[in-house]
Design a protein around this motif. Structure first.
Motif, PDB file in Angstrom:
ATOM      1  N   ASP A 191       0.828  -1.206   0.000  1.00 22.64           N
ATOM      2  CA  ASP A 191       0.000   0.000   0.000  1.00 22.64           C
ATOM      3  C   ASP A 191       0.864   1.258   0.000  1.00 22.64           C
ATOM      4  OD1 ASP A 191      -2.155  -1.695   0.084  1.00 22.64           O
ATOM      5  OD2 ASP A 191      -2.570  -1.391   2.222  1.00 22.64           O
ATOM      6  N   GLY A 192       1.964   1.229   0.734  1.00 15.28           N
ATOM      7  CA  GLY A 192       2.859   2.380   0.754  1.00 15.28           C
ATOM      8  C   GLY A 192       3.493   2.618  -0.601  1.00 15.28           C
ATOM      9  N   THR A 193       3.871   1.538  -1.268  1.00 14.49           N
ATOM     10  CA  THR A 193       4.444   1.661  -2.606  1.00 14.49           C
ATOM     11  C   THR A 193       3.433   2.286  -3.559  1.00 14.49           C
ATOM     12  OG1 THR A 193       5.870  -0.261  -2.246  1.00 14.49           O
ATOM     13  CG2 THR A 193       5.422   0.379  -4.529  1.00 14.49           C
ATOM     14  N   ALA A 194       2.198   1.829  -3.501  1.00 11.46           N
ATOM     15  CA  ALA A 194       1.164   2.370  -4.387  1.00 11.46           C
ATOM     16  C   ALA A 194       0.935   3.853  -4.117  1.00 11.46           C
ATOM     17  CB  ALA A 194      -0.137   1.594  -4.194  1.00 11.46           C
ATOM     18  N   ARG A 195       0.974   4.241  -2.855  1.00 12.87           N
ATOM     19  CA  ARG A 195       0.747   5.652  -2.531  1.00 12.87           C
ATOM     20  C   ARG A 195       1.873   6.523  -3.084  1.00 12.87           C
ATOM     21  NH1 ARG A 195       0.405   8.913   3.214  1.00 12.87           N
ATOM     22  NH2 ARG A 195      -0.060  10.904   2.206  1.00 12.87           N
ATOM     23  N   LEU A 196       3.097   6.084  -2.915  1.00 14.74           N
ATOM     24  CA  LEU A 196       4.222   6.880  -3.401  1.00 14.74           C
ATOM     25  C   LEU A 196       4.250   6.919  -4.918  1.00 14.74           C
ATOM     26  CD1 LEU A 196       7.104   5.919  -0.929  1.00 14.74           C
ATOM     27  CD2 LEU A 196       5.441   7.790  -0.783  1.00 14.74           C
TER      28      LEU A 196
ATOM     29  N   GLY B 185       3.956  10.238  -7.985  1.00 15.09           N
ATOM     30  CA  GLY B 185       4.925  10.501  -9.030  1.00 15.09           C
ATOM     31  C   GLY B 185       6.355  10.170  -8.672  1.00 15.09           C
ATOM     32  N   ILE B 186       6.557   9.301  -7.690  1.00 17.70           N
ATOM     33  CA  ILE B 186       7.898   8.957  -7.234  1.00 17.70           C
ATOM     34  C   ILE B 186       8.349   7.683  -7.933  1.00 17.70           C
ATOM     35  CG2 ILE B 186       9.256   8.277  -5.216  1.00 17.70           C
ATOM     36  CD1 ILE B 186       7.344  10.086  -3.573  1.00 17.70           C
ATOM     37  N   ASP B 187       9.393   7.786  -8.737  1.00 20.38           N
ATOM     38  CA  ASP B 187       9.868   6.650  -9.525  1.00 20.38           C
ATOM     39  C   ASP B 187      10.410   5.527  -8.647  1.00 20.38           C
ATOM     40  OD1 ASP B 187       9.204   7.946 -11.866  1.00 20.38           O
ATOM     41  OD2 ASP B 187      11.213   8.793 -12.145  1.00 20.38           O
ATOM     42  N   SER B 188      11.002   5.886  -7.522  1.00 19.44           N
ATOM     43  CA  SER B 188      11.612   4.901  -6.622  1.00 19.44           C
ATOM     44  C   SER B 188      10.644   4.467  -5.531  1.00 19.44           C
ATOM     45  CB  SER B 188      12.881   5.485  -5.996  1.00 19.44           C
ATOM     46  OG  SER B 188      12.591   6.726  -5.356  1.00 19.44           O
ATOM     47  N   ALA B 189       9.363   4.360  -5.863  1.00 21.46           N
ATOM     48  CA  ALA B 189       8.324   4.137  -4.858  1.00 21.46           C
ATOM     49  C   ALA B 189       8.575   2.878  -4.031  1.00 21.46           C
ATOM     50  CB  ALA B 189       6.957   4.062  -5.527  1.00 21.46           C
ATOM     51  N   LEU B 190       8.876   1.758  -4.667  1.00 25.27           N
ATOM     52  CA  LEU B 190       9.060   0.515  -3.926  1.00 25.27           C
ATOM     53  C   LEU B 190      10.271   0.606  -3.002  1.00 25.27           C
ATOM     54  CD1 LEU B 190       8.518  -2.414  -3.230  1.00 25.27           C
ATOM     55  CD2 LEU B 190       9.728  -3.087  -5.318  1.00 25.27           C
ATOM     56  N   SER B 191      11.386   1.065  -3.526  1.00 27.88           N
ATOM     57  CA  SER B 191      12.590   1.182  -2.707  1.00 27.88           C
ATOM     58  C   SER B 191      12.374   2.126  -1.534  1.00 27.88           C
ATOM     59  CB  SER B 191      13.749   1.678  -3.577  1.00 27.88           C
ATOM     60  OG  SER B 191      14.889   1.939  -2.792  1.00 27.88           O
TER      61      SER B 191
ATOM     62  N   ARG C  71       5.300  12.422   4.493  1.00 28.16           N
ATOM     63  CA  ARG C  71       6.401  13.318   4.150  1.00 28.16           C
ATOM     64  C   ARG C  71       6.991  12.976   2.780  1.00 28.16           C
ATOM     65  NH1 ARG C  71      10.120  13.504   9.498  1.00 28.16           N
ATOM     66  NH2 ARG C  71      11.353  14.941   8.174  1.00 28.16           N
ATOM     67  N   ARG C  72       7.138  11.687   2.496  1.00 27.03           N
ATOM     68  CA  ARG C  72       7.718  11.315   1.206  1.00 27.03           C
ATOM     69  C   ARG C  72       6.759  11.636   0.072  1.00 27.03           C
ATOM     70  NH1 ARG C  72      10.522  11.961  -2.211  1.00 27.03           N
ATOM     71  NH2 ARG C  72      11.576  10.442  -3.550  1.00 27.03           N
ATOM     72  N   ALA C  73       5.452  11.432   0.287  1.00 24.17           N
ATOM     73  CA  ALA C  73       4.479  11.770  -0.747  1.00 24.17           C
ATOM     74  C   ALA C  73       4.486  13.261  -1.058  1.00 24.17           C
ATOM     75  CB  ALA C  73       3.083  11.315  -0.324  1.00 24.17           C
ATOM     76  N   ALA C  74       4.883  14.067  -0.077  1.00 29.97           N
ATOM     77  CA  ALA C  74       5.023  15.510  -0.278  1.00 29.97           C
ATOM     78  C   ALA C  74       6.368  15.876  -0.886  1.00 29.97           C
ATOM     79  CB  ALA C  74       4.827  16.242   1.049  1.00 29.97           C
ATOM     80  N   ARG C  75       7.138  14.857  -1.298  1.00 30.88           N
ATOM     81  CA  ARG C  75       8.403  14.959  -2.014  1.00 30.88           C
ATOM     82  C   ARG C  75       9.581  15.373  -1.131  1.00 30.88           C
ATOM     83  NH1 ARG C  75       7.305  14.565  -7.562  1.00 30.88           N
ATOM     84  NH2 ARG C  75       9.541  14.135  -7.710  1.00 30.88           N
TER      85      ARG C  75
ATOM     86  N   GLU D  81      13.960  19.215  -9.320  1.00 27.83           N
ATOM     87  CA  GLU D  81      13.027  18.329  -8.630  1.00 27.83           C
ATOM     88  C   GLU D  81      12.713  18.901  -7.242  1.00 27.83           C
ATOM     89  OE1 GLU D  81      11.550  15.373  -9.532  1.00 27.83           O
ATOM     90  OE2 GLU D  81      12.264  15.843 -11.546  1.00 27.83           O
ATOM     91  N   PRO D  82      11.470  18.748  -6.768  1.00 26.49           N
ATOM     92  CA  PRO D  82      11.120  19.322  -5.463  1.00 26.49           C
ATOM     93  C   PRO D  82      11.970  18.792  -4.322  1.00 26.49           C
ATOM     94  CG  PRO D  82       9.347  17.926  -6.328  1.00 26.49           C
ATOM     95  CD  PRO D  82      10.311  18.133  -7.437  1.00 26.49           C
ATOM     96  N   GLU D  83      12.479  17.546  -4.449  1.00 26.47           N
ATOM     97  CA  GLU D  83      13.356  17.008  -3.404  1.00 26.47           C
ATOM     98  C   GLU D  83      14.594  17.877  -3.218  1.00 26.47           C
ATOM     99  OE1 GLU D  83      11.016  13.425  -4.840  1.00 26.47           O
ATOM    100  OE2 GLU D  83      11.847  15.261  -5.711  1.00 26.47           O
ATOM    101  N   VAL D  84      15.046  18.486  -4.314  1.00 30.70           N
ATOM    102  CA  VAL D  84      16.215  19.361  -4.258  1.00 30.70           C
ATOM    103  C   VAL D  84      15.795  20.801  -3.999  1.00 30.70           C
ATOM    104  CG1 VAL D  84      18.202  20.233  -5.554  1.00 30.70           C
ATOM    105  CG2 VAL D  84      17.493  17.838  -5.805  1.00 30.70           C
ATOM    106  N   ARG D  85      14.886  21.296  -4.821  1.00 36.50           N
ATOM    107  CA  ARG D  85      14.486  22.705  -4.768  1.00 36.50           C
ATOM    108  C   ARG D  85      13.946  23.117  -3.405  1.00 36.50           C
ATOM    109  NH1 ARG D  85      10.587  22.349  -8.321  1.00 36.50           N
ATOM    110  NH2 ARG D  85       8.905  22.299  -6.803  1.00 36.50           N
TER     111      ARG D  85
END
Length: 292
Positions: A10-15, A19-25, A64-68, A199-203
């Motif tokens: 479920d967490g992977t699906a949410r991420l 739009g997170i490419d590395s959702a599973l990891s 937090r991760r879903a918010a990038r 990317e928002p993770e950086v910006r």
């Protein structure tokens, strides 16, 4: 109560939906952190119910991760050069590509007493990685941010390197005297007009001070080119990170300051990732594009 495997799914699906490419990891790392276990433990507990306390931590991590927000920021640390580094709001999040600088620095640094300088030290990752692999070396890290310098000091202490590293607050090398065998720097090199498109993770999570390279991205390199001839010992080496497409411009700046260009080692994506310059003695490093 959801099982551990279901929580991961479920967490992977949410991420992924965020739009997170590395959702599973990312979901796996965050779930392991919430449970306080490693990957082997995660596999062995896949069919067990997820305890409520861990479920709450995991949900907060996913929010937090879903918010990038990057995983490393959520957990407060990042592995770099197989060493663990704490992060802070004032530090850049070390990237794997920057390990190219460490490789080049170690290739240039014999295993003997050396004096190493790291300009814009952030977490201290470059300096401390070199000191870890060169036990006879001593290093100084400089950062404009007092908060960043504190994080670097804490990292040195945690890695058992506090006796061979000191950290100062200053504007590049203006407060320094003396010469160094090796100078390291991962300067800010993003053109100001490009920051909004990162990317928002950086910006949104890396400090702007560590990103902004001025109008053309080269402001910090101009400062370094002016300072390095007075900082390097004869035959000393400087290793600085490059942004994509900056190798020729930075090489020209450094040559104009009287430095020799020894190479521009490539990262794993075959991008020139750093520039190696010397004062008085040339050395050869890795694949080197034409920087004339």
């Amino acid at each position: 109560m959801a099982k551990v495997a279901e929580a991961l799914r479920d967490g992977t699906a949410r991420l992924a939906a965020s739009g997170i490419d590395s959702a599973l990891s990312d979901a796996r790392i965050l779930l392991m952190a919430a449970l306080g276990i490693d990957r082997t433990g995660l596999l062995s507990r896949a069919a067990e119910p997820l305890p409520p306390e861990a479920a709450a931590r995991y949900a907060a991590h996913l929010d937090r991760r879903a918010a990038r927000e990057p995983v490393s920021r959520i957990l407060g640390h990042r592995e770099f050069w197989s060493l663990d580094f704490a992060l802070g709001p004032a530090t850049l999040d070390p990237r794997p590509d920057s390990e190219t600088l460490v490789e080049a620095a170690l290739a240039a640094a014999p295993d003997r007493p050396l004096l190493v300088l790291d300009l814009g030290t952030g977490t201290g990752c470059l300096l401390l990685a070199v000191l870890h692999d060169r036990p006879a070396a001593f290093g100084i890290g400089v950062d404009r941010s007092e908060a960043a310098a504190r994080v670097a000091r804490d990292n040195a202490r945690a890695l058992g390197l506090a006796g061979r590293a000191t950290f100062l607050v200053g504007d590049w090398a203006t407060a320094l005297a003396g010469r160094f065998d090796l100078v390291l720097s991962n300067p800010p090199y993003i053109p100001d007009s490009d920051i909004a498109a990162l990317e928002p993770e950086v910006r949104e999570h890396d400090p702007r001070l560590a990103l902004s390279g001025g109008v053309d991205g080269l402001d910090a390199y101009r400062a370094l080119a002016a300072a390095l001839p007075d900082l390097l010992a004869p035959g000393g080496t400087a290793v600085v990170e490059l942004g994509i497409g900056q190798a020729a411009d930075v090489a020209a700046l450094f040559r104009g300051a009287g430095l020799d260009i020894a190479g521009t080692p490539h990262d794993l994506a075959s991008i020139p990732r750093c520039l190696v310059a010397t004062l008085g003695t040339k050395k050869a490093f890795g694949p080197t594009p034409d920087c004339r």
